[in-house]
Scaffold this active site. Structure first.
Site, PDB file in Angstrom:
ATOM      1  N   ASP A  75      -3.596   2.395  -5.346  1.00 40.57           N
ATOM      2  CA  ASP A  75      -2.290   2.286  -4.533  1.00 40.57           C
ATOM      3  C   ASP A  75      -2.057   1.105  -3.782  1.00 40.57           C
ATOM      4  O   ASP A  75      -1.227   1.066  -2.899  1.00 40.57           O
ATOM      5  CB  ASP A  75      -2.287   3.541  -3.634  1.00 40.57           C
ATOM      6  N   GLU A  76      -2.938   0.177  -4.292  1.00 34.03           N
ATOM      7  CA  GLU A  76      -2.920  -1.158  -3.094  1.00 34.03           C
ATOM      8  C   GLU A  76      -3.167  -2.406  -3.971  1.00 34.03           C
ATOM      9  O   GLU A  76      -3.829  -2.635  -4.786  1.00 34.03           O
ATOM     10  CB  GLU A  76      -3.870  -0.806  -2.268  1.00 34.03           C
ATOM     11  N   ASP A  88       0.700  -1.232   0.139  1.00 29.29           N
ATOM     12  CA  ASP A  88      -0.088   0.000   0.145  1.00 29.29           C
ATOM     13  C   ASP A  88       0.702   1.182   0.027  1.00 29.29           C
ATOM     14  O   ASP A  88       1.771   1.382   0.777  1.00 29.29           O
ATOM     15  CB  ASP A  88      -0.724  -0.032   1.143  1.00 29.29           C
TER      16      ASP A  88
HETATM   17  P1  TTP Z   1      -5.065   5.244   1.152  1.00 34.23           P
HETATM   18  O1  TTP Z   1      -4.158   4.196   0.890  1.00 34.23           O
HETATM   19  O2  TTP Z   1      -6.505   4.739   1.897  1.00 34.23           O
HETATM   20  O3  TTP Z   1      -4.420   6.599   1.711  1.00 34.23           O
HETATM   21  P2  TTP Z   1      -3.075   7.195   1.611  1.00 34.23           P
HETATM   22  O4  TTP Z   1      -2.251   6.252   0.364  1.00 34.23           O
HETATM   23  O5  TTP Z   1      -3.240   8.431   0.953  1.00 34.23           O
HETATM   24  O6  TTP Z   1      -2.301   6.950   2.759  1.00 34.23           O
HETATM   25  P3  TTP Z   1      -1.843   5.915   3.801  1.00 34.23           P
HETATM   26  O7  TTP Z   1      -2.058   4.462   2.747  1.00 34.23           O
HETATM   27  O8  TTP Z   1      -0.135   6.095   3.804  1.00 34.23           O
HETATM   28  O9  TTP Z   1      -2.680   5.619   4.903  1.00 34.23           O
HETATM   29  O10 TTP Z   1      -5.868   5.664  -0.242  1.00 34.23           O
HETATM   30  C1  TTP Z   1      -5.061   5.921  -1.469  1.00 34.23           C
HETATM   31  C2  TTP Z   1      -5.492   7.200  -1.991  1.00 34.23           C
HETATM   32  O11 TTP Z   1      -6.880   7.146  -2.593  1.00 34.23           O
HETATM   33  C3  TTP Z   1      -5.258   8.471  -1.421  1.00 34.23           C
HETATM   34  O12 TTP Z   1      -3.817   8.756  -1.590  1.00 34.23           O
HETATM   35  C4  TTP Z   1      -6.045   9.256  -2.053  1.00 34.23           C
HETATM   36  C5  TTP Z   1      -7.275   8.403  -2.422  1.00 34.23           C
HETATM   37  N1  TTP Z   1      -8.144   8.589  -1.521  1.00 34.23           N
HETATM   38  C6  TTP Z   1      -9.574   9.517  -1.795  1.00 34.23           C
HETATM   39  O13 TTP Z   1      -9.324  10.316  -2.553  1.00 34.23           O
HETATM   40  N2  TTP Z   1     -10.469   9.754  -0.668  1.00 34.23           N
HETATM   41  C7  TTP Z   1     -10.451   8.833   0.576  1.00 34.23           C
HETATM   42  O14 TTP Z   1     -11.286   9.072   1.395  1.00 34.23           O
HETATM   43  C8  TTP Z   1      -9.409   7.848   0.661  1.00 34.23           C
HETATM   44  C9  TTP Z   1      -9.417   7.050   1.888  1.00 34.23           C
HETATM   45  C10 TTP Z   1      -8.337   7.865  -0.313  1.00 34.23           C
HETATM   46 MG    MG Z   2      -2.152   4.091   0.878  1.00 36.82          MG
END
Ligand code: TTP
Ligand code: MG
Length: 354
Positions: A104-105, A10
């Protein structure tokens, strides 16, 4: 069944990480993507901003109140998609068994990979190094005998971390794990479990499968399995689907329709990623949208849009506006999807978090 080896990766503060990579002046400031000028919501923010309490889905105005020096930039989905493709192609060089969950995952099943001495830990280390060097952002990784534990593990040492749960460590690991970490346990189930005196998976184990099934039905059995660290789901590369959808539950309710509109773009991007992978060239018949309000009432709306290719934000906005009659009502979950034209192929329903 032989022991599986699963890696979950992730990206750290993904959209913000891409912004910091491309503009050095953003690297040392608290940064949010979205919510500019106090309008709309924050999609994500860097870890400097998180220290002030800024979070995904928070209205821009509130984020700025918590963090007066907050710098905001508008989201740029094409750049995030390009970074995502680079990350995914690095993962696919290691194995074909890659299941992306969003931009992103992803899960990887590396049970049969012999590179890196067959060590999933070494593989995860290698992937983290390559992504940092070649894409210019960091990823966190979790290594475990199944998907459920790998996903929890990737979050354990975030950001820029690696956490490994070895098969013989599973028992100890789950015992102290809070039930909120379990898949499918939201506020409602957590509250019910707390009322039963259950805080951790150890407590769940003690409660026993019979009581869990009696109280929670099918979900009770899943809870029991997860409480023992068990999860048999395999990494799925692609399936034949009759519909594809993505949905997102917000850690904090979106305050109104305007805020919903600002998150649609990223949901549409995730949807198109899944479409490209799961159902390339399948003829689309309908678009649908799903909304759950803060009181958990859930509504969906679908409209025929035959043969549309890559449904975008603008294709979903009219559905959203039709579905939402009260613009000021707080929203807990938003989902987007497509249904395909009927054909004779065997069908499986696909969901982002099944
Ligand atoms: P996440 O993997 O949930 O968050 P992140 O990568 O920003 O942070 P981390 O993993 O380090 O905790 O989500 C991935 C992307 O998806 C995030 O960069 C932006 C998008 N996203 C949104 O647009 N709205 C949201 O509510 C969430 C949770 C994520
Ligand atoms: Mg993330």
């Amino acid at each position: 069944m032989p022991q599986r080896k699963i890696i979950h990766v992730d990206c750290d503060c993904f959209y913000a990480a891409v912004e910091m990579r491309d503009d050095p002046t953003l690297r040392d400031v608290p940064l949010a993507v979205g919510g500019e000028g106090g309008r709309g919501v924050v999609t994500t923010c860097n870890y400097k901003a998180r220290a002030f309490g800024v979070r995904s889905a928070m209205p821009g105005g509130e984020a700025r109140r918590l963090c007066p020096g907050l710098v905001t930039v508008p989201p740029d989905m094409p750049r995030y998609r390009a970074a995502s493709q680079k990350v995914m192609s690095i993962l696919r060089e290691l194995t074909d068994l890659v299941e992306p969950l969003s931009l992103d995952e992803a899960f990887l099943d590396v049970s049969d990979v012999t590179d890196h001495k067959g060590s999933a830990t070494l593989m995860a280390r290698y992937l983290r190094e390559r992504v940092e060097k070649e894409v210019g952002i960091t990823i966190s990784a979790g290594v475990a005998p199944n998907k459920f534990l790998a996903k929890i593990a990737s979050d354990w040492q975030k950001p820029n971390g690696l956490f490994v749960v070895k098969p013989d460590e599973v028992e100890d690991f789950v015992r102290e794990l809070n039930v909120e970490k379990l898949f499918g346990v939201g506020q409602v189930t957590a509250a019910k479990l707390h009322a039963l005196g259950v805080k951790t998976c150890g407590d769940l184990q003690a409660l026993g499968v019979d009581v869990l099934i009696e109280r929670f039905g099918k979900q009770g059995y899943r809870l029991h399995e997860m409480a023992h660290g068990r999860d048999e789901r395999s990494v799925v590369v692609s399936r034949i689907a009759k519909s594809v959808s993505v949905e997102r539950t917000f850690s904090q309710d979106l305050p109104d329709l305007a805020a919903c509109e600002t998150v649609l773009a990223s949901l549409a991007a995730d949807l198109n990623l899944r479409l490209a992978r799961k159902a390339k060239d399948k003829p689309i018949h309908k678009l649908f949208i799903k909304i759950r309000y803060s009181d958990f009432s859930t509504h969906t709306l679908e409209r025929v849009r035959d043969n549309i290719k890559e449904p975008e934000l603008d294709d979903y906005l009219p559905l959203l506006n039709e579905l939402v009659t009260n613009r000021e009502r707080p929203v807990r979950l938003l989902g987007l999807g497509v249904r395909f034209r009927n054909d004779d192929a065997p069908v499986t329903q696909l969901r982002l978090f099944d």
